[in-house]
Each structure stands twice: as structure tokens, then as C-alpha cells.
Scaffold this motif. Structure first.
Motif, PDB file in Angstrom:
ATOM      1  N   THR A  73     -55.702  95.405 -19.663  1.00 22.38           N
ATOM      2  CA  THR A  73     -56.139  94.879 -19.623  1.00 22.38           C
ATOM      3  C   THR A  73     -56.986  94.492 -20.504  1.00 22.38           C
ATOM      4  O   THR A  73     -57.963  92.778 -20.065  1.00 22.38           O
ATOM      5  N   GLU A  74     -57.834  94.708 -21.013  1.00 19.53           N
ATOM      6  CA  GLU A  74     -59.315  93.986 -21.637  1.00 19.53           C
ATOM      7  C   GLU A  74     -58.536  93.354 -23.403  1.00 19.53           C
ATOM      8  O   GLU A  74     -59.562  91.846 -23.087  1.00 19.53           O
ATOM      9  N   SER A  75     -57.449  93.262 -23.490  1.00 20.05           N
ATOM     10  CA  SER A  75     -57.007  92.751 -24.699  1.00 20.05           C
ATOM     11  C   SER A  75     -56.488  91.188 -23.432  1.00 20.05           C
ATOM     12  O   SER A  75     -57.009  90.339 -23.995  1.00 20.05           O
ATOM     13  N   LEU A  76     -55.972  91.167 -22.457  1.00 15.84           N
ATOM     14  CA  LEU A  76     -55.516  90.276 -21.642  1.00 15.84           C
ATOM     15  C   LEU A  76     -56.628  89.699 -21.407  1.00 15.84           C
ATOM     16  O   LEU A  76     -56.629  88.356 -21.185  1.00 15.84           O
ATOM     17  N   ARG A  77     -58.054  89.837 -21.155  1.00 19.96           N
ATOM     18  CA  ARG A  77     -59.644  89.525 -20.424  1.00 19.96           C
ATOM     19  C   ARG A  77     -59.145  88.027 -21.904  1.00 19.96           C
ATOM     20  O   ARG A  77     -59.785  87.416 -21.104  1.00 19.96           O
ATOM     21  N   THR A  78     -59.297  88.921 -22.706  1.00 16.07           N
ATOM     22  CA  THR A  78     -60.497  88.250 -24.229  1.00 16.07           C
ATOM     23  C   THR A  78     -59.573  87.318 -24.366  1.00 16.07           C
ATOM     24  O   THR A  78     -59.235  85.879 -24.669  1.00 16.07           O
ATOM     25  N   CYS A  79     -58.203  87.163 -24.277  1.00 15.18           N
ATOM     26  CA  CYS A  79     -57.250  86.520 -24.719  1.00 15.18           C
ATOM     27  C   CYS A  79     -57.064  84.891 -23.775  1.00 15.18           C
ATOM     28  O   CYS A  79     -57.029  83.503 -23.970  1.00 15.18           O
ATOM     29  N   ALA A  80     -57.088  85.635 -22.198  1.00 17.62           N
ATOM     30  CA  ALA A  80     -57.601  84.537 -21.552  1.00 17.62           C
ATOM     31  C   ALA A  80     -58.572  83.505 -21.484  1.00 17.62           C
ATOM     32  O   ALA A  80     -58.441  82.850 -21.713  1.00 17.62           O
ATOM     33  N   ALA A  81     -58.907  84.363 -21.749  1.00 23.58           N
ATOM     34  CA  ALA A  81     -60.752  83.532 -21.902  1.00 23.58           C
ATOM     35  C   ALA A  81     -60.756  82.252 -23.712  1.00 23.58           C
ATOM     36  O   ALA A  81     -60.835  81.278 -23.007  1.00 23.58           O
ATOM     37  N   GLU A  82     -59.872  83.118 -24.373  1.00 24.96           N
ATOM     38  CA  GLU A  82     -59.904  82.190 -25.615  1.00 24.96           C
ATOM     39  C   GLU A  82     -59.002  80.769 -24.940  1.00 24.96           C
ATOM     40  O   GLU A  82     -58.554  80.174 -25.599  1.00 24.96           O
ATOM     41  N   LEU A  83     -57.569  81.429 -24.240  1.00 25.83           N
ATOM     42  CA  LEU A  83     -56.453  80.387 -24.806  1.00 25.83           C
ATOM     43  C   LEU A  83     -56.601  79.074 -23.002  1.00 25.83           C
ATOM     44  O   LEU A  83     -55.995  78.868 -22.694  1.00 25.83           O
ATOM     45  N   GLY A  84     -58.347  79.680 -22.803  1.00 22.74           N
ATOM     46  CA  GLY A  84     -58.090  78.742 -20.901  1.00 22.74           C
ATOM     47  C   GLY A  84     -57.414  79.104 -19.609  1.00 22.74           C
ATOM     48  O   GLY A  84     -56.901  78.300 -18.992  1.00 22.74           O
ATOM     49  N   VAL A  85     -56.612  80.893 -19.904  1.00 23.77           N
ATOM     50  CA  VAL A  85     -55.534  81.311 -18.505  1.00 23.77           C
ATOM     51  C   VAL A  85     -56.364  81.356 -17.909  1.00 23.77           C
ATOM     52  O   VAL A  85     -57.425  82.322 -18.251  1.00 23.77           O
ATOM     53  N   HIS A  86     -55.932  81.436 -16.834  1.00 22.93           N
ATOM     54  CA  HIS A  86     -56.539  82.092 -15.917  1.00 22.93           C
ATOM     55  C   HIS A  86     -56.296  83.028 -15.198  1.00 22.93           C
ATOM     56  O   HIS A  86     -54.741  82.752 -14.667  1.00 22.93           O
ATOM     57  N   LEU A  87     -56.532  84.102 -15.358  1.00 22.81           N
ATOM     58  CA  LEU A  87     -56.169  85.805 -14.832  1.00 22.81           C
ATOM     59  C   LEU A  87     -56.008  86.197 -14.273  1.00 22.81           C
ATOM     60  O   LEU A  87     -57.591  86.104 -13.401  1.00 22.81           O
ATOM     61  N   TYR A  88     -54.781  86.355 -13.203  1.00 24.12           N
ATOM     62  CA  TYR A  88     -55.443  87.227 -11.561  1.00 24.12           C
ATOM     63  C   TYR A  88     -55.503  88.106 -11.887  1.00 24.12           C
ATOM     64  O   TYR A  88     -53.840  89.553 -12.270  1.00 24.12           O
ATOM     65  N   GLU A  89     -56.054  89.207 -11.847  1.00 22.53           N
ATOM     66  CA  GLU A  89     -56.030  91.299 -12.207  1.00 22.53           C
ATOM     67  C   GLU A  89     -56.013  91.248 -10.397  1.00 22.53           C
ATOM     68  O   GLU A  89     -56.450  91.386  -9.797  1.00 22.53           O
ATOM     69  N   LEU A  90     -54.442  91.887 -10.504  1.00 24.60           N
ATOM     70  CA  LEU A  90     -54.115  92.614  -9.354  1.00 24.60           C
ATOM     71  C   LEU A  90     -54.528  93.992  -8.955  1.00 24.60           C
ATOM     72  O   LEU A  90     -54.286  94.914  -7.969  1.00 24.60           O
ATOM     73  N   GLY A  91     -55.139  94.359  -9.557  1.00 27.65           N
ATOM     74  CA  GLY A  91     -55.634  95.783  -9.944  1.00 27.65           C
ATOM     75  C   GLY A  91     -54.823  96.962 -10.000  1.00 27.65           C
ATOM     76  O   GLY A  91     -53.583  96.813 -10.706  1.00 27.65           O
ATOM     77  N   SER A  92     -54.863  97.727  -9.953  1.00 28.85           N
ATOM     78  CA  SER A  92     -53.690  98.759 -10.386  1.00 28.85           C
ATOM     79  C   SER A  92     -52.486  99.261  -9.008  1.00 28.85           C
ATOM     80  O   SER A  92     -53.062  99.976  -7.940  1.00 28.85           O
ATOM     81  N   VAL A  93     -51.860  99.858  -9.839  1.00 29.13           N
ATOM     82  CA  VAL A  93     -50.385  99.944  -8.502  1.00 29.13           C
ATOM     83  C   VAL A  93     -49.575 100.958  -9.068  1.00 29.13           C
ATOM     84  O   VAL A  93     -49.663 101.814 -10.809  1.00 29.13           O
ATOM     85  N   ALA A  94     -49.136 102.154  -8.420  1.00 26.15           N
ATOM     86  CA  ALA A  94     -48.777 102.813  -9.166  1.00 26.15           C
ATOM     87  C   ALA A  94     -47.193 102.314  -9.675  1.00 26.15           C
ATOM     88  O   ALA A  94     -46.679 101.153  -9.900  1.00 26.15           O
ATOM     89  N   PRO A  95     -47.235 103.689 -10.749  1.00 28.30           N
ATOM     90  CA  PRO A  95     -45.798 103.139 -11.932  1.00 28.30           C
ATOM     91  C   PRO A  95     -44.267 103.241 -11.435  1.00 28.30           C
ATOM     92  O   PRO A  95     -44.062 104.044 -12.555  1.00 28.30           O
ATOM     93  N   THR A  96     -44.282 102.826 -10.488  1.00 26.21           N
ATOM     94  CA  THR A  96     -42.783 102.798  -9.884  1.00 26.21           C
ATOM     95  C   THR A  96     -42.555 101.398  -9.587  1.00 26.21           C
ATOM     96  O   THR A  96     -43.237 100.383  -9.019  1.00 26.21           O
ATOM     97  N   ILE A  97     -41.196 101.691  -8.858  1.00 24.45           N
ATOM     98  CA  ILE A  97     -40.595 100.280  -8.505  1.00 24.45           C
ATOM     99  C   ILE A  97     -41.591 100.010  -7.734  1.00 24.45           C
ATOM    100  O   ILE A  97     -41.415  98.309  -6.667  1.00 24.45           O
ATOM    101  N   ASP A  98     -41.800 101.153  -6.455  1.00 25.55           N
ATOM    102  CA  ASP A  98     -42.806 100.321  -4.792  1.00 25.55           C
ATOM    103  C   ASP A  98     -43.801 100.086  -5.591  1.00 25.55           C
ATOM    104  O   ASP A  98     -44.208  99.009  -4.438  1.00 25.55           O
ATOM    105  N   GLY A  99     -44.313 100.050  -6.782  1.00 24.02           N
ATOM    106  CA  GLY A  99     -45.554  99.922  -6.940  1.00 24.02           C
ATOM    107  C   GLY A  99     -45.094  98.546  -7.093  1.00 24.02           C
ATOM    108  O   GLY A  99     -45.800  97.397  -7.205  1.00 24.02           O
ATOM    109  N   GLY A 100     -44.358  98.033  -7.930  1.00 21.84           N
ATOM    110  CA  GLY A 100     -44.221  96.642  -8.182  1.00 21.84           C
ATOM    111  C   GLY A 100     -43.591  95.795  -6.916  1.00 21.84           C
ATOM    112  O   GLY A 100     -43.965  94.790  -6.923  1.00 21.84           O
TER     113      GLY A 100
END
Lengths: 327, 327
Positions: free
Chosen positions: B191-218
Motif C-alpha cells: 500500500t505504502e509503495s503504491l501511494r508513493t509511486c502513484a504520486a510520483e507518476l501522476g497516477v490516480h490510485l483508488y484504494e479499495l480497502g482490505s478484502v479477504a485473501p481468497t477467491i471471494d475477496g477477489g
DNA sequence: GTGAAAGCGCTAACAT
DNA sequence: ATGTTAGCGCTTTCAC
């Protein structure tokens, strides 16, 4: 460093024998002294040294499990079943992975033998007579039956029978079968059952021989299947089925339109596949749990008659089976 | 029943001490007597009783490994690495599975502590300070760093950075991220790395929050992603990515045409997916092997400075990433 | 119901 | 290089 029963005995004003009794369920101790002992034990951070206990009782409270491949979800699930049941019984489990090499099964057996009270041997790749016979330790087999051995197996014959009957009903009368490792007992069951059923149903069965129980094995199986007139493929397991599906896709064969595919095991992989895989459900957690239960009975009475428990299987229809395309 | 060192000593005409020395590598015994002892031992089927040996040396020769979920191929592979390395060192491994429940990690730790020489704790779901602190046993963490602890981690920050850079180069400037379990350290890194990089690259990052690490989470993550303007989804791991792909398919969104997807871990699943999954490779066998190596060093010198080993990660381009469709 | 004492099978001083 | 001896920490008779 860590405190011993003597420390606790001194602190609680009792003898070490009493401390020992307080910690073994059966021990005849008065409630008041037990409470006193347990309190002091907690205060001192004491718990019985398992090595010492084991040296005298001869029991470790641990069980061993040997599998061909931990990375195969089929075996991972079996271990989860063993684990769950063992946790209830406060047993720890030692796991050995033989990397699908029959040769390593004897080694694993020998190295676990002195460490655990009993061993669960899942889907051995060795012939039974090649296993060390002088181990003197209770063993429960999973997915292998042998005279005089305790075992938990699944009714693979019925599962693949259902698969073939279903394919026949859809209109397939040319069906290919990709078999697994030569010394896989469950593989033998599948082959035998398919032969019998094919004859009964008037289905032409194309035996593609034995392929590795891996994705790569599946890729190979797909090509073999396409070289026959078969309109459906039954694979040794889900992994092989998925490998075959990949290859069918690469060769422009639509699944299930151009080729129906049936897997075996009903692992998580079968639901991941696109389309999701029709497969034979084989209980895995249950097999692991049942094996621990059997081992407990074996441990309780070493002279008991061996039990051969058989779990049910059933066809699960999903998206990879359909009537053959009209030609 | 089984013979003891005394039996062997008598048979070989030596003392028990000599038998003991013959069986411990370092022992100073003449070649001829060692041979004689070993011969008699084999004849009598003798091997040293591990419980007795352990009682006196305090070493069991066993190591423990605790994972959140054995059925997750990611952890299965880590265990295979541990297993392989431990086999060379003639160590047996005790495995505990906590079913993704943080609460069970303390229990597992406590129950293994007296049974093994050291413990490998993989991807703990607990806060470090919630782990029992009075265990007095060497622990090596996998995929978690903490001050004063030994650990093996992977450079998740670099891996997801590469993923984002690559997506940006393809033309994506709206990217969604589906995070994993709250207390997952590696998740936090991502998460942290994505935030930093998104800012640097000018990419808009949509954080979807935390999901279960399972198929259903997907499945859930896919719907969340489609509710944003994102044209690409980075998933917590391969399992979540595959779940999301299923859901995209069900909702008529083409991958990668309508949505690019990037997983994490590079497990076997990523190659099974159709199309095959672009993902961040995270060494797993290597992590398991490295953890054992670290544990051995820790065991050899308990006062050594903790080592924090970091493994490299890298983006693996496959079929689920492409330029966004022009609109 | 509780204590005293004898080992379980091995290793590690300490002798020789 | 090898033998003698004293435990490691616990459970289990056997007394009381």
C-alpha cells in the motif's frame, strides 16, 4: 532456566510425584492440592518437559504425515484435515514431503518413526513391500489399500463411473482417459472402473497411458487426446485437467464445445478454471480427519483388526461438460 | 523391545559411552571401534532414542513452522522450501496451520515451543506485541519485520512499484488496488509503495480497502473496482486476482481489453489463469530455505545481532495487462 | 491422597 | 582412545 517439577513441588509444598499427578488428567489428587500446584506452576511458568515425559512413557503425543507433494492442493487439504483433528487431541504433527519420489518414502518413514506415535502415509508412490518393514510403528494409509494395513480410501471407482455415465448420457461414446503415476493405487482403481463401465455402456475408451500429475502432464495429455476420435477427456486429477484445458485452448479446441473435460478431486482449482471444471469430488479434509481417528484407535489397541474405511465420491457437474458438437 | 545403547555396547564389547561417541559425529573414537559399534547397531536394529538424547542435550533437532493457511499455494511453497533445507540438516519439521486466525498463532507458538529448537513464523496475522513473549525460543519471521527480530522478507515495495510503472507506461493513469488482511506487514508495504509511486507518476490510485485473501475477496474487489474509473486492478495476491478475473468475466468485462489485472506472488495459479496472469514474483522456496539458514545461525549463536534478510521481487508480464481501450 | 525412590536411555564430565 | 559415573526431568510402583 525454565523451571522443573521440583521447583513447583517446593513452591507448592508437595512432592514431585504430586506435581506429576496434577498434570496428568488421570492422576488421583485432591482438588485443593491440584489447584495449588497449578497455581504455582503458572506463576513459575512451568510446563512438563515433553522429552522427559516421553522418555518414560514412550509416547510423544505427536503424529507424522507423509505426502508426495505439499504444493498439490489435494495433499495440502488432507494435511489441513489431519491438522484440525490433531489440534483437538493436542497432538503436534510432523510433516514430510517426498517430492513425488518413491525412494524418499522409506527415508521419511524411518526418520519419523522414532519421533512420533504413529504415521499417516498418504498416496504412497512405492509398492507396499518396498516400505521398511521393521519400523514397529502404527501406520495408517490414505488412498492405498493393502492386506493387513489400516487405511482410509475414497470410492474412486464410483466417482469415475458416474463421470462416464454422465458423458454417455450427453452423447459421448468416444472418451479418452489420461492416467496418473504407475504405482498410484487410486489411479489403478480409476482405470479399472473405467474399463468395466466403458464395456457395459458401449463407450469406446482411449487410454492415453500415464502422464505426470502436473500441468505439463495435462498439456501432453491434450495432444494425445486430440490424436484420437474422443470427444471427451477424463483426467487423472484436476491439475492434469487444467493443463489439458490450457492446451486445448492453445490449439483452438473449444471446451466444452469441441471437447468435454472431467477432472478428479474437486480441489479449489476446479472452481478457478474458466469455464469451471466438471470433476469428481473426493473428500480431502475428511480423509485427513478419518486417518487421525483411525490412528487413535490403532494406538489404543495395537492388536485390533485393521480397519479399511472408504469415503464416498460423487460427480460434480460444472462448465466443462456438454453434448458433443454435431458433425 | 527396541534395543538400547547398553545392548549395543555389550554386543560390541565396549562401554555405552563409546557407543554414544560412535553415534555423534564429533566423538573421538577410533575408526575400527566405530565400525564395530555401527555394525552391531545395525544388526540389532539400534538407533539412539531421540527423547533420551534430547533430555540431556536440550536439543530436539526439530524445527517448527507456523503458517496462516496450508491450502494457500503461497505458504505450501514456503513450507516446501523449509522442508527441503531441513531434510539436508536431518531436521524434522512440525507444521501448524492457524486457519488465518491471529488468535491461534499464540497457541501454536506455545505448543511448539517445547517441542522444537526454533520456530519459523510466516506472515503472522497478529501484532508482534500480541505474541507470547516468554517463550524463550529462537524465532525467525517470514514476511514481517520488527525491531530486534530475525526475519526474511521480500521487497514487495519494489515489486508493486514495477507493476505501477509498467501500467503507467501502457497508458493507465487510473489504477485500483485491493489490499489484504489488516495486520499483514507485506500488505502494508504494498500500500505504502503504491501511494508513493502513484504520486510520483501522476497516477490516480483508488484504494479499495482490505478484502479477504481468497477467491471471494477477489469477486468483491472486482465490483469495487468497476465502481471507479480505474482501467487496471492491482490485487493483494494471485488468489484475489483470479477471483476478480472471474467476476470481471461474469460482468462482461474483458481482461485485459476492458481491465488490466496484476496479481502478486507468482504462484502456480498465475500460470493456470486464462489469460495467464501478470504478477509480481515473490520467491517462496527461497524464503523457506533462507529462514532455515537464519534459524541455524540463530541457534548457533543466540546472542548474535538479528539479521533481516530481504529477497528480490520482480514483475512478470503475462497476458492480463495491456493498454487501456480507447474511449 | 500423598511421598520416597527407582529408573526411562542417553550424554558429558572426569578419569585412566 | 576408552571406561565410569552422575544426572537430564519426569512417571510410576510401592509404601504409608
Amino acid at each position: 532456566m525454565t523451571s522443573t517439577s521440583r521447583d513447583v513441588a517446593r513452591a507448592a509444598g508437595v512432592s514431585v510425584a504430586t506435581v506429576s499427578r496434577a498434570f496428568s488428567e488421570a492422576g488421583a489428587v485432591s482438588d485443593s492440592t491440584r489447584r495449588k500446584v497449578l497455581t504455582e506452576a503458572r506463576r513459575l511458568g512451568y510446563s512438563p518437559n515433553p522429552a522427559a515425559r516421553r522418555l518414560i512413557t514412550g509416547r510423544s503425543g505427536n503424529i507424522g504425515i507423509i505426502v508426495p507433494d505439499l504444493a498439490n492442493p489435494f495433499f495440502a487439504d488432507i494435511i489441513k484435515g489431519v491438522q484440525r483433528r490433531a489440534r483437538e487431541g493436542r497432538q503436534a504433527i510432523l510433516v514430510a514431503d517426498t517430492d513425488e519420489q518413491a525412494r524418499l518414502e522409506g527415508d521419511a518413514l524411518r526418520s519419523l518413526a522414532r519421533q512420533v506415535d504413529g504415521i499417516i502415509l498418504a498416496s504412497p508412490r512405492s509398492a507396499i513391500e518396498d516400505l521398511p518393514g521393521d519400523l514397529n510403528i502404527p501406520i495408517v494409509l490414505i488412498h492405498r489399500q493393502a492386506p493387513g494395513w489400516w487405511s482410509v480410501t475414497a470410492d474412486f471407482a464410483e466417482g469415475v463411473r458416474q463421470a462416464l455415465v454422465n458423458l454417455r448420457a450427453l452423447g459421448h461414446d468416444h472418451v479418452a482417459y489420461a492416467g496418473g503415476p504407475h504405482l498410484s493405487w487410486s489411479g489403478g482403481m480409476r482405470t479399472e472402473s473405467l474399463r468395466t463401465c466403458a464395456a457395459e455402456l458401449g463407450v469406446h475408451l482411449y487410454e492415453l497411458g500415464s502422464v505426470a500429475p502436473t500441468i505439463d502432464g495435462g498439456l501432453a495429455a491434450a495432444d494425445l487426446a486430440l490424436a484420437t476420435p474422443a470427444t471427451a477427456l477424463i483426467a487423472y486429477n484436476d491439475v492434469v485437467a487444467l493443463g489439458a484445458m490450457r492446451r486445448f485452448g492453445a490449439r483452438g479446441v473449444d471446451v466444452p464445445g469441441g471437447m468435454s473435460v472431467v477432472g478428479c478431486d474437486n480441489t479449489m482449482l476446479s472452481q478457478l478454471a474458466v469455464p469451471s471444471l466438471t470433476t469428481v469430488d473426493v473428500p480431502r479434509f475428511e480423509a485427513g480427519e478419518a486417518a487421525v481417528a483411525l490412528l487413535d484407535r490403532y494406538l489404543a489397541d495395537a492388536d485390533a483388526e485393521p480397519i479399511e474405511q472408504v469415503l464416498a465420491t460423487a460427480l460434480v457437474i460444472r462448465g466443462t461438460t456438454a453434448p458433443p458438437r454435431q458433425t
